[in-house]
Write an enzyme that holds these catalytic residues in place. Structure first.
Site, PDB file in Angstrom:
ATOM      1  N   GLY A   1      16.695  16.271 -11.463  1.00  0.00           N
ATOM      2  CA  GLY A   1      15.267  16.234 -11.172  1.00  0.00           C
ATOM      3  C   GLY A   1      14.378  16.157 -12.408  1.00  0.00           C
ATOM      4  O   GLY A   1      13.153  16.045 -12.290  1.00  0.00           O
TER       5      GLY A   1
ATOM      6  N   GLU B   1      22.511  18.043 -13.371  1.00  0.00           N
ATOM      7  CA  GLU B   1      22.841  16.762 -12.734  1.00  0.00           C
ATOM      8  C   GLU B   1      21.714  15.739 -12.844  1.00  0.00           C
ATOM      9  O   GLU B   1      21.178  15.278 -11.839  1.00  0.00           O
ATOM     10  CB  GLU B   1      22.974  17.041 -11.236  1.00  0.00           C
ATOM     11  CG  GLU B   1      24.319  16.926 -10.662  1.00  0.00           C
ATOM     12  CD  GLU B   1      24.271  17.545  -9.279  1.00  0.00           C
ATOM     13  OE1 GLU B   1      25.225  18.245  -8.964  1.00  0.00           O
ATOM     14  OE2 GLU B   1      23.278  17.359  -8.542  1.00  0.00           O
TER      15      GLU B   1
ATOM     16  N   ARG C   1      17.618  10.248 -13.106  1.00  0.00           N
ATOM     17  CA  ARG C   1      16.462   9.510 -13.630  1.00  0.00           C
ATOM     18  C   ARG C   1      16.298   9.668 -15.142  1.00  0.00           C
ATOM     19  O   ARG C   1      16.058   8.704 -15.848  1.00  0.00           O
ATOM     20  CB  ARG C   1      15.195  10.032 -12.933  1.00  0.00           C
ATOM     21  CG  ARG C   1      13.929   9.311 -13.328  1.00  0.00           C
ATOM     22  CD  ARG C   1      12.692  10.034 -12.774  1.00  0.00           C
ATOM     23  NE  ARG C   1      12.840  10.450 -11.404  1.00  0.00           N
ATOM     24  CZ  ARG C   1      12.571   9.707 -10.348  1.00  0.00           C
ATOM     25  NH1 ARG C   1      12.127   8.483 -10.507  1.00  0.00           N
ATOM     26  NH2 ARG C   1      12.743  10.173  -9.129  1.00  0.00           N
TER      27      ARG C   1
ATOM     28  N   TYR D   1       7.831   5.001  -2.109  1.00  0.00           N
ATOM     29  CA  TYR D   1       7.249   6.311  -2.480  1.00  0.00           C
ATOM     30  C   TYR D   1       5.828   6.188  -3.019  1.00  0.00           C
ATOM     31  O   TYR D   1       5.308   7.148  -3.577  1.00  0.00           O
ATOM     32  CB  TYR D   1       8.080   6.974  -3.591  1.00  0.00           C
ATOM     33  CG  TYR D   1       9.557   6.939  -3.387  1.00  0.00           C
ATOM     34  CD1 TYR D   1      10.170   7.725  -2.411  1.00  0.00           C
ATOM     35  CD2 TYR D   1      10.372   6.112  -4.165  1.00  0.00           C
ATOM     36  CE1 TYR D   1      11.538   7.687  -2.224  1.00  0.00           C
ATOM     37  CE2 TYR D   1      11.744   6.080  -3.983  1.00  0.00           C
ATOM     38  CZ  TYR D   1      12.317   6.869  -3.009  1.00  0.00           C
ATOM     39  OH  TYR D   1      13.662   6.829  -2.831  1.00  0.00           O
TER      40      TYR D   1
ATOM     41  N   CYS E   1       8.359 -11.301   2.906  1.00  0.00           N
ATOM     42  CA  CYS E   1       7.396 -11.597   3.974  1.00  0.00           C
ATOM     43  C   CYS E   1       6.935 -10.329   4.691  1.00  0.00           C
ATOM     44  O   CYS E   1       7.126 -10.159   5.891  1.00  0.00           O
ATOM     45  CB  CYS E   1       8.002 -12.571   4.960  1.00  0.00           C
ATOM     46  SG  CYS E   1       9.468 -11.920   5.736  1.00  0.00           S
ATOM     47  N   GLU E   2       6.362  -9.405   3.924  1.00  0.00           N
ATOM     48  CA  GLU E   2       5.739  -8.217   4.514  1.00  0.00           C
ATOM     49  C   GLU E   2       4.479  -7.907   3.712  1.00  0.00           C
ATOM     50  O   GLU E   2       4.492  -8.013   2.482  1.00  0.00           O
ATOM     51  CB  GLU E   2       6.683  -6.998   4.439  1.00  0.00           C
ATOM     52  CG  GLU E   2       7.926  -7.166   5.290  1.00  0.00           C
ATOM     53  CD  GLU E   2       8.657  -5.842   5.552  1.00  0.00           C
ATOM     54  OE1 GLU E   2       8.017  -4.775   5.505  1.00  0.00           O
ATOM     55  OE2 GLU E   2       9.863  -5.907   5.802  1.00  0.00           O
TER      56      GLU E   2
HETATM   57  N1  LLP Z   1      21.736  15.686  -7.601  1.00  0.00           N
HETATM   58  C1  LLP Z   1      21.562  15.432  -6.308  1.00  0.00           C
HETATM   59  C2  LLP Z   1      22.320  16.199  -5.322  1.00  0.00           C
HETATM   60  C3  LLP Z   1      20.636  14.464  -5.897  1.00  0.00           C
HETATM   61  O1  LLP Z   1      20.450  14.223  -4.609  1.00  0.00           O
HETATM   62  C4  LLP Z   1      19.897  13.748  -6.875  1.00  0.00           C
HETATM   63  C5  LLP Z   1      18.913  12.731  -6.483  1.00  0.00           C
HETATM   64  C6  LLP Z   1      20.139  14.019  -8.234  1.00  0.00           C
HETATM   65  C7  LLP Z   1      21.066  15.011  -8.564  1.00  0.00           C
HETATM   66  C8  LLP Z   1      19.446  13.318  -9.359  1.00  0.00           C
HETATM   67  O2  LLP Z   1      18.088  13.479  -9.333  1.00  0.00           O
HETATM   68  P1  LLP Z   1      17.196  12.924 -10.555  1.00  0.00           P
HETATM   69  O3  LLP Z   1      17.615  13.641 -11.792  1.00  0.00           O
HETATM   70  O4  LLP Z   1      17.469  11.463 -10.658  1.00  0.00           O
HETATM   71  O5  LLP Z   1      15.804  13.197 -10.165  1.00  0.00           O
HETATM   72  N2  LLP Z   1      15.006   7.146  -5.145  1.00  0.00           N
HETATM   73  C9  LLP Z   1      14.107   8.184  -5.602  1.00  0.00           C
HETATM   74  C10 LLP Z   1      14.846   9.386  -6.156  1.00  0.00           C
HETATM   75  C11 LLP Z   1      15.865   9.926  -5.183  1.00  0.00           C
HETATM   76  C12 LLP Z   1      16.674  11.052  -5.739  1.00  0.00           C
HETATM   77  C13 LLP Z   1      17.771  11.432  -4.808  1.00  0.00           C
HETATM   78  N3  LLP Z   1      18.602  12.467  -5.285  1.00  0.00           N
HETATM   79  C14 LLP Z   1      13.133   7.584  -6.621  1.00  0.00           C
HETATM   80  O6  LLP Z   1      13.214   6.397  -6.897  1.00  0.00           O
HETATM   81  O7  LLP Z   1      12.253   8.291  -7.119  1.00  0.00           O
END
Ligand code: LLP
Length: 415
Positions: free
Chosen positions: A228, A271, A274, A314, A343-344
Site C-alpha cells: 500500500g 508486500e 505500486r 478509480y 467506443c464508450e
Molecule cells: N498485498 C495484497 C494482499 C494486495 O491485495 C495488494 C494490492 C498488495 C499487496 C499491493 O498493494 P500496493 O502496494 O500495490 O498498493 N489496481 C489498483 C490497485 C489495486 C491493489 C490491489 N491489491 C490501482 O490501480 O490503484
C-alpha cells in the site's frame, strides 16, 4: 520535462519518446531499470533487521523481465492466482520465495500452490476449513482484517468494515479450532490495509494489532504486514514522495519490540506493489485527433482504457507530458479532455486538464504508469495490448514484451 527522460543528454537522445514509438509502435509502455532497482532498494532498506523481508506484489506488474530484476534485487513475491505463481516460477523465484494470498478459490487452485510447496494464505474461516479438509497437516497462513483500512479509492481499501477481505480479529478462537481440527500448522498471519497511503498511521495501527494477535500463536514463522506504500501522482503540482523515514523508524521499533516479546525469530514481511513499479514506467501514445464538442476540447489519442484502466476505474490521476519533434512542450496551455479510441463515452484518460496546446503528430507521455498499467490492460474492442520496452542501465531500450498480434486475438477459439 520529467526525471524519466532527463537523466542525461545521452539517455534522452537514445530514448526520445517519438523515436521509441517509431521503433516499437504506439502505444508503448517504457520502463527504466535504474528507477526500478532504486525502488526495490528503498523497500529493502525500510527496516534494518535480518528478520525483515520484502515480497513484491506481482499484480502491479508481472512482466517477466521486471520480475527477474526484482528477484535479483533480493525481493521475494506474493501471488494472487496460479497464473501469477506460474510466471514467478518462470522468473526464477523458488517456491519458498512465493506467498500465495488467495481469495475465494477452489481446492484445485489451492492444490496448485500446495503441490509446489508454496505457502497459501486463506481469507475466510470457510476457506480455512476447505484447506484443512483437503490438506490436513499442512502449513497455512490466515489473512486478518484488522479493521484499519486505507487507500486512494474505496475500491482498493481492503481492511475495515466495508470490505470482503480477511477474517475479523474477533474470530481468533475459530481459527484456532479449525487449525486444531485439521492438524494444520499455522505458519503466518497477514494483513493488507489497502492500496496507496502517503502516511503510515493506518498501516502501523494494523501492524500493531496483527502483532498482538500473532503473540497468541506459538509456532508462527512469519507475519506479513501488507503493501500500500504510496507514490506521488501529482509531482508537477509539487507533491513530494512519500516520506518513508518516520514509517521506517516506527516499523523498526515495532518489529524489534515484537521480536523481543516473541522470544524466538518470527519473520516480518511487507508486500509493496505500486511503490516498486509505478514510477519506473511511462505510457507513450500518439495524438491523432482534435475536436470541440459542445464547448469541450477533446484530444483524441490511441490511449484507450484497454491500455490504461486506472482513470476510468478509480478516477485516478496521472500527469502527462507532450512531446513535439523530440521537444517537451511547456507553456501555451489550454484546457482539454484527452480521450482514447474505445467506443464508450467514459473512455477519458485526462479530464478537463490544463496542458500545452496539442496538435496531431504530438506524442503524449503518461507518467507513473508502471504499476497497474499493463497488468490491467485488456483486449477490449479487440484492440492489441501494447509492447513493453526496458531502458537498461546502459541507457539502451530493448523489447521485453512484443505487442499483441491479430493472431493472438484468435488464440483459443474452437473452430
Ligand atoms: N498485498 C495484497 C494482499 C494486495 O491485495 C495488494 C494490492 C498488495 C499487496 C499491493 O498493494 P500496493 O502496494 O500495490 O498498493 N489496481 C489498483 C490497485 C489495486 C491493489 C490491489 N491489491 C490501482 O490501480 O490503484
Amino acid at each position: 520535462m520529467s526525471w524519466f527522460f532527463t537523466k542525461s543528454v545521452d539517455f534522452y537522445r537514445q530514448n526520445r519518446p517519438d523515436h521509441l514509438l517509431t521503433q516499437y509502435g504506439s502505444p508503448l509502455y517504457a520502463y527504466n531499470e535504474q528507477v526500478l532497482r532504486e525502488r526495490c532498494r528503498d523497500m529493502k532498506n525500510l527496516v534494518d533487521s535480518p528478520l525483515f523481508g520484502v515480497n513484491y506484489s506481482t499484480k502491479a506488474n508481472s512482466n517477466l523481465t521486471l520480475l527477474n530484476i526484482i528477484r535479483e534485487e533480493g525481493l521475494d513475491a506474493d501471488a494472487m492466482s496460479p497464473g501469477e505463481i506460474h510466471v514467478l516460477l518462470q522468473a526464477g523465484f523458488k517456491p519458498e520465495q512465493i506467498f500465495y494470498i488467495c481469495n475465494n478459490v477452489s481446492v484445485e487452485e489451492m492444490a496448485y500452490a500446495v503441490e509446489r510447496d508454496i505457502c497459501v494464505s486463506v481469507d475466510s474461516l470457510s476457506q480455512l476449513e476447505l484447506f484443512g479438509r483437503a490438506f490436513a497437516g499442512r502449513r497455512v497462513a490466515v489473512r486478518i482484517n484488522t479493521g484499519h483500512g486505507a487507500g486512494h479509492n474505496e475500491k482498493v481499501v481492503t481492511a475495515g468494515k466495508k470490505t470482503k477481505f480477511g477474517v475479523n480479529d474477533d474470530q481468533i478462537t475459530d481459527i484456532k479450532a479449525l487449525v486444531k481440527r485439521y492438524s494444520l500448522r499455522l505458519c503466518g498471519l497477514n494483513q493488507h490495509v489497502g492500496s496507496l497511503f502517503m502516511e503510515g498511521s493506518a498501516y502501523l495501527a494494523g501492524a500493531r494489532l496483527l502483532m498482538e494477535l500473532a503473540l497468541e500463536f506459538d509456532d508462527l514463522e512469519f507475519i506479513d504486514l501488507g503493501g500500500g506504500f504510496g507514490i506521488s501522482y501529482y509531482k508537477q503540482a509539487g507533491e513530494g514522495p512519500m516520506d518513508l523515514a518516520p514509517l521506517s523508524r516506527e516499523l523498526t521499533e515495532l518489529i524489534q519490540n515484537f521480536q523481543h516479546r516473541c522470544g524466538r525469530p518470527v519473520h516480518c514481511k511487507i508486500e509493496p506493489g505500486r511503490y516498486i513499479t509505478a514510477e519506473c514506467g511511462v505510457l507513450l501514445g500518439n495524438v491523432l485527433a482534435r475536436k470541440v464538442n459542445s464547448g469541450v476540447t477533446y484530444v483524441g489519442t490511441d490511449l484507450g482504457f484497454n491500455v490504461l484502466q486506472r482513470p476510468i476505474m478509480y478516477d485516478a490521476h496521472h500527469e502527462a507530458e507532450i512531446y513535439r519533434d523530440g521537444v517537451c512542450l511547456e507553456g501555451d496551455h489550454e484546457t482539454v479532455t484527452v480521450v482514447g479510441n474505445i467506443c464508450e463515452s467514459g473512455d477519458k484518460l485526462l479530464k478537463a486538464r490544463s496542458l500545452p496546446r496539442m496538435q496531431l503528430g504530438d506524442v503524449i507521455a503518461v507518467m507513473d504508469a508502471g504499476a497497474y498499467g499493463y497488468s490491467m490492460a485488456s483486449n477490449y474492442n479487440n484492440r492489441l495490448r501494447p509492447a513493453e520496452v526496458l531502458i537498461g542501465l546502459d541507457g539502451q531500450p530493448r523489447l521485453i514484451r512484443r505487442r499483441d498480434t491479430l493472431e493472438d486475438l484468435m488464440r483459443g477459439f474452437a473452430l
